[in-house]
Design a protein around this motif. Structure first.
Motif, PDB file in Angstrom:
ATOM      1  N   TYR A 182      11.171  -4.890  -1.197  1.00  0.00           N
ATOM      2  CA  TYR A 182      10.804  -3.892  -2.053  1.00  0.00           C
ATOM      3  C   TYR A 182      11.769  -2.824  -2.076  1.00  0.00           C
ATOM      4  O   TYR A 182      12.681  -2.608  -1.157  1.00  0.00           O
ATOM      5  CB  TYR A 182       9.389  -3.199  -1.120  1.00  0.00           C
ATOM      6  N   ASP A 183      11.954  -2.112  -3.086  1.00  0.00           N
ATOM      7  CA  ASP A 183      12.783  -1.005  -3.402  1.00  0.00           C
ATOM      8  C   ASP A 183      11.813   0.377  -3.222  1.00  0.00           C
ATOM      9  O   ASP A 183      10.911   0.717  -3.864  1.00  0.00           O
ATOM     10  CB  ASP A 183      13.389  -0.985  -4.507  1.00  0.00           C
ATOM     11  N   ILE A 184      12.272   1.269  -2.315  1.00  0.00           N
ATOM     12  CA  ILE A 184      11.630   2.489  -2.150  1.00  0.00           C
ATOM     13  C   ILE A 184      12.655   3.442  -2.844  1.00  0.00           C
ATOM     14  O   ILE A 184      13.915   3.503  -2.469  1.00  0.00           O
ATOM     15  CB  ILE A 184      11.288   2.771  -0.745  1.00  0.00           C
ATOM     16  N   SER A 185      12.174   4.639  -3.292  1.00  0.00           N
ATOM     17  CA  SER A 185      13.049   5.604  -4.003  1.00  0.00           C
ATOM     18  C   SER A 185      12.661   7.032  -3.315  1.00  0.00           C
ATOM     19  O   SER A 185      11.290   7.319  -3.267  1.00  0.00           O
ATOM     20  CB  SER A 185      12.914   5.649  -5.494  1.00  0.00           C
ATOM     21  N   ILE A 186      13.761   7.831  -2.888  1.00  0.00           N
ATOM     22  CA  ILE A 186      13.344   8.932  -2.349  1.00  0.00           C
ATOM     23  C   ILE A 186      14.305  10.154  -3.165  1.00  0.00           C
ATOM     24  O   ILE A 186      15.423   9.647  -3.374  1.00  0.00           O
ATOM     25  CB  ILE A 186      13.892   8.925  -0.974  1.00  0.00           C
ATOM     26  N   ASP A 187      13.483  11.042  -3.414  1.00  0.00           N
ATOM     27  CA  ASP A 187      14.017  12.221  -3.901  1.00  0.00           C
ATOM     28  C   ASP A 187      15.418  12.379  -3.651  1.00  0.00           C
ATOM     29  O   ASP A 187      15.447  12.974  -2.550  1.00  0.00           O
ATOM     30  CB  ASP A 187      13.225  13.246  -4.331  1.00  0.00           C
TER      31      ASP A 187
ATOM     32  N   ASN B 213       7.367  12.832   1.394  1.00  0.00           N
ATOM     33  CA  ASN B 213       6.812  11.647   1.623  1.00  0.00           C
ATOM     34  C   ASN B 213       6.026  11.701   2.798  1.00  0.00           C
ATOM     35  O   ASN B 213       4.820  11.037   2.848  1.00  0.00           O
ATOM     36  CB  ASN B 213       7.748  10.473   1.312  1.00  0.00           C
ATOM     37  N   ILE B 214       6.515  11.993   3.938  1.00  0.00           N
ATOM     38  CA  ILE B 214       5.864  12.112   5.023  1.00  0.00           C
ATOM     39  C   ILE B 214       4.358  13.001   4.813  1.00  0.00           C
ATOM     40  O   ILE B 214       3.267  12.512   5.422  1.00  0.00           O
ATOM     41  CB  ILE B 214       6.536  12.717   6.308  1.00  0.00           C
ATOM     42  N   ASN B 215       4.717  14.148   4.213  1.00  0.00           N
ATOM     43  CA  ASN B 215       3.495  14.874   4.007  1.00  0.00           C
ATOM     44  C   ASN B 215       2.341  14.239   3.040  1.00  0.00           C
ATOM     45  O   ASN B 215       1.114  14.264   3.102  1.00  0.00           O
ATOM     46  CB  ASN B 215       3.900  16.441   3.097  1.00  0.00           C
ATOM     47  N   ASN B 216       2.775  13.487   2.100  1.00  0.00           N
ATOM     48  CA  ASN B 216       1.910  12.608   1.274  1.00  0.00           C
ATOM     49  C   ASN B 216       1.284  11.608   2.118  1.00  0.00           C
ATOM     50  O   ASN B 216      -0.055  11.539   1.828  1.00  0.00           O
ATOM     51  CB  ASN B 216       2.803  11.705   0.267  1.00  0.00           C
ATOM     52  N   LEU B 217       1.864  10.919   2.934  1.00  0.00           N
ATOM     53  CA  LEU B 217       1.132  10.221   3.925  1.00  0.00           C
ATOM     54  C   LEU B 217       0.120  10.772   4.702  1.00  0.00           C
ATOM     55  O   LEU B 217      -0.962  10.362   4.964  1.00  0.00           O
ATOM     56  CB  LEU B 217       2.210   9.527   5.157  1.00  0.00           C
ATOM     57  N   ILE B 218       0.408  11.984   5.412  1.00  0.00           N
ATOM     58  CA  ILE B 218      -0.570  12.599   6.008  1.00  0.00           C
ATOM     59  C   ILE B 218      -1.790  13.315   5.343  1.00  0.00           C
ATOM     60  O   ILE B 218      -2.915  13.073   5.684  1.00  0.00           O
ATOM     61  CB  ILE B 218       0.025  13.985   6.741  1.00  0.00           C
ATOM     62  N   VAL B 219      -1.507  13.747   4.021  1.00  0.00           N
ATOM     63  CA  VAL B 219      -2.758  14.098   3.108  1.00  0.00           C
ATOM     64  C   VAL B 219      -3.730  12.712   2.720  1.00  0.00           C
ATOM     65  O   VAL B 219      -4.696  12.977   2.783  1.00  0.00           O
ATOM     66  CB  VAL B 219      -2.016  14.528   1.895  1.00  0.00           C
TER      67      VAL B 219
ATOM     68  N   LEU C 172       0.689  -1.293   0.008  1.00  0.00           N
ATOM     69  CA  LEU C 172      -0.094   0.038  -0.019  1.00  0.00           C
ATOM     70  C   LEU C 172       0.941   1.249   0.018  1.00  0.00           C
ATOM     71  O   LEU C 172       0.250   2.414  -0.071  1.00  0.00           O
ATOM     72  CB  LEU C 172      -0.843   0.113   0.970  1.00  0.00           C
ATOM     73  N   TRP C 173       2.051   1.145   0.112  1.00  0.00           N
ATOM     74  CA  TRP C 173       3.008   2.425   0.420  1.00  0.00           C
ATOM     75  C   TRP C 173       3.003   3.250  -0.908  1.00  0.00           C
ATOM     76  O   TRP C 173       3.423   4.386  -0.949  1.00  0.00           O
ATOM     77  CB  TRP C 173       4.434   1.939   0.554  1.00  0.00           C
ATOM     78  N   SER C 174       2.672   2.680  -1.924  1.00  0.00           N
ATOM     79  CA  SER C 174       2.728   3.240  -3.179  1.00  0.00           C
ATOM     80  C   SER C 174       1.817   4.624  -3.312  1.00  0.00           C
ATOM     81  O   SER C 174       1.808   5.435  -4.089  1.00  0.00           O
ATOM     82  CB  SER C 174       2.015   2.512  -4.638  1.00  0.00           C
ATOM     83  N   ASP C 175       0.792   4.704  -2.216  1.00  0.00           N
ATOM     84  CA  ASP C 175       0.000   5.845  -2.069  1.00  0.00           C
ATOM     85  C   ASP C 175       0.821   7.201  -1.524  1.00  0.00           C
ATOM     86  O   ASP C 175       0.374   8.415  -1.748  1.00  0.00           O
ATOM     87  CB  ASP C 175      -1.057   5.575  -0.998  1.00  0.00           C
TER      88      ASP C 175
ATOM     89  N   LYS D  46       7.838  -3.589  -6.217  1.00  0.00           N
ATOM     90  CA  LYS D  46       7.968  -4.759  -5.485  1.00  0.00           C
ATOM     91  C   LYS D  46       9.064  -5.712  -6.127  1.00  0.00           C
ATOM     92  O   LYS D  46       9.061  -5.932  -7.418  1.00  0.00           O
ATOM     93  CB  LYS D  46       6.856  -5.858  -5.373  1.00  0.00           C
ATOM     94  N   GLN D  47       9.949  -6.366  -5.439  1.00  0.00           N
ATOM     95  CA  GLN D  47      11.038  -7.026  -6.259  1.00  0.00           C
ATOM     96  C   GLN D  47      10.990  -8.552  -6.063  1.00  0.00           C
ATOM     97  O   GLN D  47      11.504  -9.500  -6.799  1.00  0.00           O
ATOM     98  CB  GLN D  47      12.411  -6.663  -5.814  1.00  0.00           C
ATOM     99  N   GLY D  48      10.130  -9.065  -5.077  1.00  0.00           N
ATOM    100  CA  GLY D  48       9.917 -10.529  -4.712  1.00  0.00           C
ATOM    101  C   GLY D  48      10.687 -10.904  -3.529  1.00  0.00           C
ATOM    102  O   GLY D  48      11.521  -9.973  -2.933  1.00  0.00           O
TER     103      GLY D  48
END
Length: 333
Positions: free
Chosen positions: A68-73, A150-156, A53-56, A62-64
């Motif tokens: 999972y790979d997360i990318s941060i600016d 990303n934290i702001n995206n989660l709050i929103v 669900l983190w794609s929100d 998802k790598q299997g």
């Protein structure tokens, strides 16, 4: 010409000195943030636990094998996987790219119908990222600035999905006799969507195995009024057939008798049910109806977690059994 050569030499020596300086700086970071989201603790925990669900709110692939790979600016990509869980209290994800202690840690605390979150992100920047971001500050500053988006995206996300709601009074309606199959459940408002999903999975498996025809959406038969966010109810699914079940069976068969109900709908999360009941009572008083307390309140799941994971799209109809209020008798002479 010699001056030009000296100038180039100075630039080269400066670049080498700067590179050596950057290389000797620690690449490790530890960022801590505290913030509040508009949803109960149980809901927030279940959401953060599910990496799908983190794609929100963050770029994740998802790598299997649970990785999972997360990318941060500005700071790159980090392979992560689940590390440990303490249900509804805290959890963490392990960062796999090195042999150091690197992880993402979350802890959760109730704040009425909201949740206070302590978030910790610790790891190390790779050499390329450290060189590129050197002039933006130390690793803690760089990561803190980058993860804030990303934290702001989660709050929103939680703001849109759990805080917004709409209540609509639909008025009196009569239901016809309805066969149903059910079993007893207990939930809090925080776990209700989780429990509904699990209950539906259990009962649907039984219905499919026995070729029992479902005729409408599930509903809850409240055994008592909601008390301090706690619900005791039957989770029921309307069916076509009459069933003969024993007391030893997990499920029970029942018939919802024809009855007048006053319908009020809620679009949004279940934490707003209390306001629905208050508004219903106000409307009943205006229309000279009384709640029929010999019958159970019904919560009809018109659109729920069974249909979509987004709470803002859930539609729930609260059916209050009613009778006409007795007329006042004027005894004055």
């Amino acid at each position: 010409m010699k001056i030009f050569k000296y100038f180039l030499l100075l630039i080269l020596l400066g670049a080498i000195s700067l590179t050596v300086f950057i290389l000797t700086q620690s690449p490790t970071f530890k960022v801590e943030q505290k913030f509040t989201v508009d949803a109960p603790k149980e809901v927030v925990y279940e959401y953060i636990e599910n990496l799908d669900l983190w794609s929100d709110w963050i770029d994740i692939q998802k790598q299997g094998n649970g990785i999972y790979d997360i990318s941060i600016d500005n700071i790159g990509s980090f392979p992560i996987k689940e590390e440990y869980k303490h249900p509804y209290d805290s959890l963490s994800q392990d960062i796999l790219y090195d042999d150091k202690i690197s992880n993402i840690f979350w802890s959760f605390k109730n704040n009425k119908n909201k949740t206070d979150i302590n978030f910790t992100f610790q790891g190390r920047l790779d050499l390329k990222t450290k060189l590129i971001t050197f002039f933006q500050g130390n690793p803690n500053q760089v990561v803190s600035s980058s993860i804030e988006k990303n934290i702001n995206n989660l709050i929103v996300y939680f703001l849109k999905q759990y805080k917004d709601y709409k209540i609509e009074v639909r008025g009196k309606k009569r239901i016809k006799n309805t066969n149903y199959i059910s079993f007893y459940k207990e939930s809090t408002l925080g776990t209700l969507n989780i429990d509904i999903n699990k209950a539906y999975t259990n009962i649907k498996h039984f219905l499919d195995q026995n070729n029992i025809e479902v005729v409408d959406k599930p509903f809850l038969i409240l055994q008592k009024d909601i008390n301090r966010d706690h619900l005791t109810y039957e989770f029921a699914i309307p069916i076509k057939e009459t069933l003969f079940l024993t007391e030893n069976d997990l499920f029970k068969f029942g018939v919802l008798q024809s009855q007048d109900y006053f319908d009020t709908s809620l679009e949004g999360y279940y934490s707003h049910l209390g306001e629905v009941f208050l508004k219903t009572n106000v409307e009943l008083n205006k229309l000279d109806y009384n709640r029929d307390r010999s019958k159970n309140l019904i919560i009809f799941l018109e659109n729920s977690v069974i249909d979509t994971r987004f709470p803002a799209q859930w539609k729930t109809v609260i059916k209050t059994p009613v009778v006409k209020a007795p007329e006042n008798i004027n005894t004055a002479y």
